[in-house]
Scaffold this motif. Structure first.
Motif, PDB file in Angstrom:
ATOM      1  N   HIS A  65     -16.799  -9.350 -18.604  1.00  0.00           N
ATOM      2  CA  HIS A  65     -16.796  -9.229 -20.320  1.00  0.00           C
ATOM      3  C   HIS A  65     -18.137  -9.371 -20.954  1.00  0.00           C
ATOM      4  O   HIS A  65     -18.604 -10.562 -20.986  1.00  0.00           O
ATOM      5  CB  HIS A  65     -15.834  -9.879 -20.972  1.00  0.00           C
ATOM      6  N   HIS A  67     -21.180  -7.566 -23.801  1.00  0.00           N
ATOM      7  CA  HIS A  67     -21.631  -6.688 -24.825  1.00  0.00           C
ATOM      8  C   HIS A  67     -23.338  -6.434 -24.760  1.00  0.00           C
ATOM      9  O   HIS A  67     -23.884  -6.886 -25.609  1.00  0.00           O
ATOM     10  CB  HIS A  67     -21.282  -6.952 -26.299  1.00  0.00           C
ATOM     11  N   HIS A 213      -9.862  -7.626 -26.328  1.00  0.00           N
ATOM     12  CA  HIS A 213     -10.044  -9.138 -26.756  1.00  0.00           C
ATOM     13  C   HIS A 213      -8.605  -9.862 -27.101  1.00  0.00           C
ATOM     14  O   HIS A 213      -7.889  -9.095 -27.834  1.00  0.00           O
ATOM     15  CB  HIS A 213     -10.872  -9.248 -27.892  1.00  0.00           C
ATOM     16  N   HIS A 251     -11.148 -13.660 -23.046  1.00  0.00           N
ATOM     17  CA  HIS A 251     -10.840 -14.827 -23.610  1.00  0.00           C
ATOM     18  C   HIS A 251      -9.635 -15.531 -23.240  1.00  0.00           C
ATOM     19  O   HIS A 251      -9.408 -16.538 -22.664  1.00  0.00           O
ATOM     20  CB  HIS A 251     -11.458 -14.843 -25.239  1.00  0.00           C
ATOM     21  N   ASP A 302     -19.816 -12.507 -21.777  1.00  0.00           N
ATOM     22  CA  ASP A 302     -19.646 -11.949 -23.251  1.00  0.00           C
ATOM     23  C   ASP A 302     -20.997 -11.583 -23.855  1.00  0.00           C
ATOM     24  O   ASP A 302     -21.936 -11.619 -23.111  1.00  0.00           O
ATOM     25  CB  ASP A 302     -19.062 -13.210 -24.007  1.00  0.00           C
TER      26      ASP A 302
HETATM   27 ZN   LIG Z   1     -16.227  -9.837 -26.491  1.00  0.00          ZN
END
Ligand SMILES: [Zn+2]
Length: 432
Positions: A65, A67, A213, A251, A302
């Protein structure tokens, strides 16, 4: 072409799925695949031989996960609570980003990941065509989506956004499967029910992965229940028909026992994000409960705005410590399990069954971890050493599909100097 990696310590996977630590053996890669692991005497001849003495060879890490382009926002708004952090620090900068910025940021992120042993990453960000191009040209593996958003509860499905989500999956194909396009729902709170159901319906034909998410914060979890007659985000997504073996949920901090049962039944994967959840004080994901229920769990960094780096070795370390401490039980989750979460289980979450293990026939996604520094000796237990002692900066080689992309500080597919120059120019512009 055949490449032989000689004299290293190999963290191989045996027939029963357990790790085997092999010393004095060779690993031979033929084209994209691992062809041989065993004694040097029986090893096939190779075109290139590399001496891996003092190196641990392990499966490449899967950052499940991320970005990536958020490296452009590394560390901004540190110390703010989630909502304020988003509204005052993150969104105003993100509003300024143009496609070229995303390209520059993603390249910078890929450099950071390759240098710390990531061979595959799940990306969710704006301007996915740019992310796709960067992943493709760098050679790293990655899953890419158009972020699924439909802000208002009452809004009709925003047709353009829906079409973009679908066409990314239909039009962006990589013949080598290094880059895979997939679907995405940002979250329950940023999509309306019509949109979620349309994505579910479209995917009954497309069979793409779905990145979403889930229950990152208590507020998100509780507001979902208030909006949907007591349904949690997992309960609501199940009702909308979006949960199946292609879905992976980042998450999962506030998921309930019932949610975990649904995830297990529907074969939904979860992604553990230890640093991000700690930094934003989102809470502690019930990872042990998920593992007990046989939910597949990967690990992710993340974005760097909430981490602040893309170093998966830190996630292994912190993740293992957190799980033990939440339950006050030092026997929970051994190092082998943590490494599997960051490799083969992450690969499975991303729909990649042919990688994540050093095993004959698997894709050659391999990293070499140096044992030169004092913190890597003595080496009584290799999985423990990798989980609790190794640093991302110990990685000296990163290979994807048999191709070396990073070695001893050098990038083989990226002009690092140019990337640094562009990054600096970009930062100066967006923060002017
Ligand atoms: Zn995220």
């Amino acid at each position: 072409m055949r490449t032989k990696l000689k004299n290293g310590i190999i963290l191989a996977t045996g027939e029963n799925g357990d790790f085997q630590v092999l010393e004095g053996c060779s690993l031979v890669v033929n084209d994209k695949y691992i062809e041989y692991i065993g004694p040097e005497d029986d090893a096939p001849k190779a075109d290139v031989e590399k001496d891996m003495k003092g190196r641990i060879l392990m499966p490449g890490l899967v950052n499940s996960h991320c970005h990536g382009p958020m490296v452009l926002l590394r560390g901004i708004g540190g110390g703010l609570a989630l909502q304020e952090w988003l509204e005052t620090a993150i969104f105003p900068i993100e509003d300024k980003l143009i496609p070229e910025d995303v390209e520059i940021g993603e390249r910078w992120a890929v450099m950071e990941m390759l240098a710390s042993g990531v061979t595959c990453v799940s990306e969710m960000y704006d301007f996915p065509a740019k992310t796709w191009d960067v992943l493709k040209s760098s050679g790293i593996k990655g899953n890419v989506c158009r972020v699924g958003l439909s802000f208002s509860e009452t809004e009709e499905i925003p047709k353009n956004r829906f079409n973009e989500c679908i066409s990314l999956v239909k039009d962006f194909k990589d013949e080598n499967d290094r880059v895979i396009s997939e679907l995405c729902l940002h979250s329950e709170y940023l999509t309306n029910e019509t949109f979620v159901r349309k994505i579910a319906e479209a995917n009954s034909e497309l069979h793409a992965n779905i990145n979403v998410h889930v229950s990152e914060t208590k507020r998100e979890h509780e507001e979902c229940k208030a909006r949907h007659n007591g349904l949690t985000p997992i309960g609501y997504l199940e009702k909308c028909g979006i949960l199946n073996e292609h879905t992976y949920a980042a998450h999962c901090v506030w998921v309930t026992e019932d949610d975990i049962a649904i995830m297990a039944e529907k074969n939904v994967s979860a992604v553990f994000n230890p640093s991000s959840n700690c930094k934003l004080a989102s809470g502690f994901a019930p990872i042990n409960e998920m593992l007990k229920a046989d939910v597949n769990v990967g690990i992710g960094t993340d974005g760097t705005a909430s981490n602040d780096n893309l170093n998966m070795f830190e996630e292994l370390h912190l993740g293992a410590l957190l799980i033990k401490n939440i339950k006050s039980d030092a026997t929970l989750l051994n190092a082998e399990q943590v490494i599997k979460m960051a490799t083969v289980n992450g690969a499975r979450a991303l729909g990649r069954k042919d990688t994540g293990e050093l095993k004959v026939g698997k894709r050659a996604d391999i990293i070499a971890v140096s044992m030169d520094k004092p913190h890597m000796y003595p080496a009584f237990n290799i999985p423990n050493l990798l989980t609790y002692s190794a640093q991302g900066s110990d990685v000296v080689m990163t290979m994807v599909d048999g191709q070396i992309l990073y070695e001893n500080g050098e990038y083989k597919t990226i002009d690092a100097e140019k990337a640094r120059f562009e990054m600096k120019k970009c930062i100066e512009r967006i923060y002017a």
